[in-house]
Design a protein around this motif. Structure first.
Motif, PDB file in Angstrom:
ATOM      1  N   THR A 101      -5.117   5.307   8.673  1.00  0.00           N
ATOM      2  CA  THR A 101      -5.148   4.309   7.596  1.00  0.00           C
ATOM      3  C   THR A 101      -5.040   5.031   6.255  1.00  0.00           C
ATOM      4  O   THR A 101      -4.713   6.223   6.218  1.00  0.00           O
ATOM      5  CB  THR A 101      -6.449   3.480   7.655  1.00  0.00           C
ATOM      6  N   ILE A 102      -5.345   4.343   5.163  1.00  0.00           N
ATOM      7  CA  ILE A 102      -5.208   4.964   3.840  1.00  0.00           C
ATOM      8  C   ILE A 102      -5.970   6.283   3.790  1.00  0.00           C
ATOM      9  O   ILE A 102      -5.482   7.269   3.261  1.00  0.00           O
ATOM     10  CB  ILE A 102      -5.711   3.999   2.738  1.00  0.00           C
ATOM     11  N   ASP A 103      -7.180   6.322   4.328  1.00  0.00           N
ATOM     12  CA  ASP A 103      -7.962   7.556   4.339  1.00  0.00           C
ATOM     13  C   ASP A 103      -8.471   7.821   5.753  1.00  0.00           C
ATOM     14  O   ASP A 103      -9.430   7.194   6.209  1.00  0.00           O
ATOM     15  CB  ASP A 103      -9.140   7.448   3.357  1.00  0.00           C
ATOM     16  N   SER A 104      -7.832   8.763   6.422  1.00  0.00           N
ATOM     17  CA  SER A 104      -8.206   9.057   7.812  1.00  0.00           C
ATOM     18  C   SER A 104      -9.609   9.637   7.917  1.00  0.00           C
ATOM     19  O   SER A 104     -10.229   9.593   8.981  1.00  0.00           O
ATOM     20  CB  SER A 104      -7.200  10.037   8.427  1.00  0.00           C
ATOM     21  N   ARG A 132      -2.754   6.788  -1.289  1.00  0.00           N
ATOM     22  CA  ARG A 132      -4.007   6.144  -0.892  1.00  0.00           C
ATOM     23  C   ARG A 132      -4.430   5.084  -1.903  1.00  0.00           C
ATOM     24  O   ARG A 132      -5.540   5.096  -2.418  1.00  0.00           O
ATOM     25  CB  ARG A 132      -5.115   7.184  -0.733  1.00  0.00           C
ATOM     26  N   ILE A 183       0.833  -1.205   0.000  1.00  0.00           N
ATOM     27  CA  ILE A 183       0.000   0.000   0.000  1.00  0.00           C
ATOM     28  C   ILE A 183       0.863   1.248   0.000  1.00  0.00           C
ATOM     29  O   ILE A 183       1.873   1.311   0.694  1.00  0.00           O
ATOM     30  CB  ILE A 183      -0.913   0.014   1.250  1.00  0.00           C
ATOM     31  N   SER A 184       0.433   2.239  -0.789  1.00  0.00           N
ATOM     32  CA  SER A 184       1.051   3.554  -0.678  1.00  0.00           C
ATOM     33  C   SER A 184       0.077   4.427   0.109  1.00  0.00           C
ATOM     34  O   SER A 184      -1.004   4.761  -0.391  1.00  0.00           O
ATOM     35  CB  SER A 184       1.282   4.156  -2.070  1.00  0.00           C
ATOM     36  N   TYR A 185       0.463   4.760   1.333  1.00  0.00           N
ATOM     37  CA  TYR A 185      -0.428   5.586   2.152  1.00  0.00           C
ATOM     38  C   TYR A 185      -0.509   7.012   1.608  1.00  0.00           C
ATOM     39  O   TYR A 185      -1.548   7.654   1.679  1.00  0.00           O
ATOM     40  CB  TYR A 185       0.038   5.583   3.615  1.00  0.00           C
ATOM     41  N   SER A 186       0.585   7.493   1.065  1.00  0.00           N
ATOM     42  CA  SER A 186       0.557   8.868   0.563  1.00  0.00           C
ATOM     43  C   SER A 186      -0.338   8.990  -0.663  1.00  0.00           C
ATOM     44  O   SER A 186      -0.993   9.997  -0.866  1.00  0.00           O
ATOM     45  CB  SER A 186       1.970   9.339   0.228  1.00  0.00           C
TER      46      SER A 186
END
Lengths: 368, 467
Positions: A277-280, A39, A34-37
């Protein structure tokens, strides 16, 4: 001669160290999922077959995989963004622009066909399920409304958008909320509005839907979560200050329960462990869900509200809860209009609100 | 595979470089050949076979020509090689164009083949022909080792987008070439400069052209901005690729000839074509124009020769009428300049000569870049205010501001200004030392920025792949 030899050796050594250094990093740094930045899930090693090899599909996928799994991908994206903004003096990077630390994404031009399509979608839902009911709609301006033209960026013609909706939406009351919002009501790193700034909007919606003529102030406790990196933060790929996410609680909200009609599961209004997470922003009603019903056991009335909404609706819905026994939230991006009758009993005792932001309306073909 | 990709830069190149410099001298060509075939196979798995067939044909025809060299039938294998090479090119590149035109001119309904154009076919076909014709003419010795000939044709640095390396240019180097620190360092620098031209400039100009194509709010100024942007895009794209090819060639010990020499500083169209895609111009000069008599013929025949060469030059670029018109457009200027304009251009101030060239080159690339003649007409009408569009609007202003610096950099980078300044500076020892220190730093910075652009960008076409 000797100097040239040294210079040439340094150039070769620099190049060799650079490209073999990257090769080494690629070997040492494991692939991530996963790329959190950004998303999103990153591509994994493509599957191999002789058919895919001969058709060229394997190498095409491999190329995309190599891009996704490149070591220090985010840092390299930052270098690109920095170069584009500061060396080439370009005004945007992948349509992202930054004004005084406020990140925004250009949405341009106005897609009139999409707006009319959105209006027709509202009319279709009305014709199928809402005839004779108290139906309203409101439009949430995106951040470009406050930022773009003022700073020389391109944006939609918002007046035209509203006019097209008014001209094409039938049997519904339009509630104008544009005047209640300003730039500071939105996160600097995200597309969304701040929940604490939507209280006035919630009050106006309740009043205009006719539930109350004079809505009393509801008391909330503000809870903070930090750091909040919004969806634009990752897209900007630059080091900027994060936001603080504030969510509003009171007894009504704390006691409410949320039912997911698809998963057939219950949860709370705020799901704090989604933060980070990916989208807070998913802490509000668990994020993207097709049909949810919030039940308010503290309600003194049996009034119900149905909200057709996008993600902005997730944060304002709790602020409407004081006035309703039940609020059902429908996201037409994830469920087809024809299926709604399987999950919702529509009745005249219900208020109905269509609440969409301008970006969704301008890309309305995603509404099913 | 393209040079401007992660898989090339960080997988393919380190592997081929490592192996090439490790293996003994006698295996170096084999390493290059195997990697070159893989390089082609990566982007064109199926048509790799076609390239091998073409190479084999060139090899066998070379032997055949050599065998019949002293006989009266020596021309037969040479003509046969041309028929096979051009035949394959016509079949894969021009067949559908011919059928479409037959259908529309004669109202018949012949089915199209809908073939996908094999990448680089125009380049490697011309290279193979240069070999067989040169062997026939005694300019080159027959190559008896098929691996050497295959290495020449398939050599990945120049395989898919040129320059068109003549066999005679690398004939000796295929057998014996030297590697030196100076050549490798120079090659690395040239490669990275080419890559930067492609990724940082050509792709950025290409973005603007794409934005223009997609917008429905075109203005007169935007038509011009797009035309300017494409003029820069095609130059930095193609000359960048040539720089990369020449640089990689140097690393592997080859000396390819220059393909561009700052064409946009020309003061006449004739001069422009001495500076633009030099390898194509000299190919047509040596294998078509001169065999037809060149300029040592009557005026009418000379004009005929010019028309034939420029018809073919245009057609070589693509199987569409706009490419043919583009070629003939230049034929017209070459004739006009020889008989009318030459004396006027000599007397004009240089700046007017530059304006004349840039204006008509921009128009030529509007013709070149269009999808069909209808678009040529629309774009030219738009540029000259003959369409119902505004002169300027906020969208045009936005993109003018956003790409303003890019245009300035493009203008400077398409002239020898920077090179001239550096050349002047390094005559002084202190500046030479400074530049020597800065060069590796600039190299790393460029590689970092290029990699950032590759990772973040999806817009990365190579214009000359379609030829």
């Amino acid at each position: 001669m000797m100097k040239n030899k040294i210079k040439n050796t340094i150039i070769i050594a620099t190049f060799v160290v650079f490209i073999y250094g990257i090769v080494l990093l690629k070997i040492l740094v494991p692939d991530t999922e996963i790329s959190y930045s950004e998303r999103r899930h990153l591509l994994q090693h493509p599957s191999f077959s002789s058919e895919r090899l001969l058709s060229g599909e394997y190498f095409k996928d491999y190329e995309r995989y190599a891009l996704d799994q490149f070591p220090f991908r985010d840092e390299f994206r930052s270098i690109k963004a920095y170069t584009r903004f500061n060396i080439f003096s370009q005004k945007d990077n992948n349509s992202i622009y930054i004004i005084d630390g406020n990140i925004n994404k250009m949405e341009y031009p106005l897609n009139e066909k999409a707006i009319i399509n959105a209006a027709n979608k509202l009319n279709e839902v009305y014709q199928k399920y809402l005839q004779g009911m108290n139906v309203s709609y409101a439009i949430i301006p995106d951040k470009n409304y406050f930022l773009a033209s003022k700073h020389g960026y391109l944006s939609m013609d918002y007046e035209r958008l509203v006019k097209l909706m008014k001209d094409n939406v039938n049997n519904m009351n339009y509630i104008d909320i544009f005047g209640l919002l300003e730039l500071k009501d939105y996160y600097t790193t995200d597309i969304h509005w701040r929940q604490e700034s939507a209280v006035d909007v919630a009050r106006l919606l309740i009043e205009k839907m006719g539930t109350r003529i004079d809505t009393p102030d509801v008391q909330y406790t503000q809870n903070s979560l930090y750091p909040f990196y919004g969806s634009y933060y990752g897209q900007a790929a630059l080091k900027l200050s994060p936001d603080t996410l504030i969510y509003m609680t009171n007894e009504v909200i704390d006691n409410a329960s949320v039912y997911d009609h698809i998963d057939k599961s219950y949860s709370k209004v705020y799901v704090e462990d989604r933060f980070g997470t990916i989208d807070s922003y998913d802490i509000f009603l668990s994020g993207a869900k097709s049909i949810l019903t919030i039940t308010n056991p503290s309600s003194s009335s049996d009034k119900e509200l149905i909200v057709f909404r996008d993600s902005f609706g997730s944060s304002i819905a709790p602020l409407l809860l004081n006035e309703y026994a039940k609020i059902t939230l429908v996201d037409l991006r994830y469920i087809n209009t024809d299926l709604l009758g399987n999950y919702i009993n529509f009745s005249e005792n219900q208020d109905v609100l269509f609440l969409y932001n301008t970006i969704i309306l301008n890309n309305s073909y995603m509404l099913k | 595979m393209v040079f401007s990709s992660i898989s090339f830069l960080y997988y393919f190149l380190p592997t081929v470089l490592g192996l090439y410099f490790i293996v003994p001298k006698k295996y170096k060509n084999l390493v290059l050949l195997i990697f070159s075939l893989f390089f082609y196979f990566y982007g064109e798995p199926i048509y790799g076979v076609l390239m091998i067939v073409s190479i084999t044909s060139g090899y066998l025809h070379g032997l055949w020509i050599d065998k019949l060299r002293e006989s009266r039938y020596a021309k037969v294998p040479m003509i046969s090689s041309v028929v096979v090479g051009i035949g394959l090119l016509v079949y894969f590149k021009y067949f559908d164009f011919i059928i479409d035109n037959l259908n529309s001119f004669f109202s018949v309904n012949i089915s199209s083949l809908n073939l996908v154009l094999p990448i680089g076919i125009s380049f490697y076909t011309f290279q193979i022909l240069s070999y067989t014709i040169d062997v026939y003419q005694g300019e080159a010795k027959v190559q008896k080792n098929i691996l050497n000939l295959a290495t020449y044709v398939a050599l990945f640095p120049q395989l898919i987008a040129g320059p068109i390396v003549r066999y005679t240019t690398v004939e000796a180097e295929l057998k014996e070439r030297t590697h030196s620190l100076e050549k490798v360092a120079h090659g690395i620098w040239r490669f990275v400069i080419g890559l930067s031209k492609k990724i940082l400039l050509a792709n950025t100009f290409g973005e603007l052209v794409k934005i223009f194509t997609n917008t429905s709010n075109k203005t007169v100024l935007f038509y011009w901005m797009s035309a300017f942007a494409f003029t820069f895009q095609i130059y930095f794209d193609f000359s960048g690729y040539s720089d990369m090819a020449i640089g990689l060639g140097k690393i592997f010990g080859f000396n390819f000839l220059e393909n561009f020499n700052y064409p946009y500083i020309s003061k006449s169209i004739t001069e422009f074509w001495r500076r633009w895609h030099i390898s194509l111009g000299t190919w047509f000069r040596d294998y078509v124009y001169i065999p037809m008599g060149g300029n040592r013929v009557s005026t009418l025949k000379w004009i005929r020769n010019i028309i034939v060469v420029w018809f073919l030059t245009g057609f070589w670029h693509g199987a569409e009428w706009n490419f043919i018109i583009w070629g003939l457009y230049f034929a017209m200027f070459l004739v006009l300049e020889k008989y009318f304009l030459k004396n006027i251009l000599i007397r004009l101030p240089h700046v007017l000569g530059h304006i004349y060239v840039i204006f008509f080159i921009i128009i030529s690339f509007v013709i070149f870049n269009a999808n069909g003649m209808g678009e040529v007409k629309d774009n030219l009408m738009g540029m000259f205010g003959l369409l119902d569009v505004r002169l300027i609007n906020p969208e045009t202003i936005y993109y003018l501001k956003s790409y303003g610096i890019v245009f300035v950099i493009g203008i400077i980078a398409s002239t020898p200004l920077a090179v001239n300044i550096i050349d002047k500076m390094i005559t002084k020892e202190i500046f030479k030392i400074l530049i020597d220190i800065l060069q590796p730093i600039i190299l790393v910075v460029l590689l970092l920025v290029i990699t950032g652009y590759l990772i973040d960008g999806s817009f990365n076409p190579f214009l000359y792949f379609r030829f």
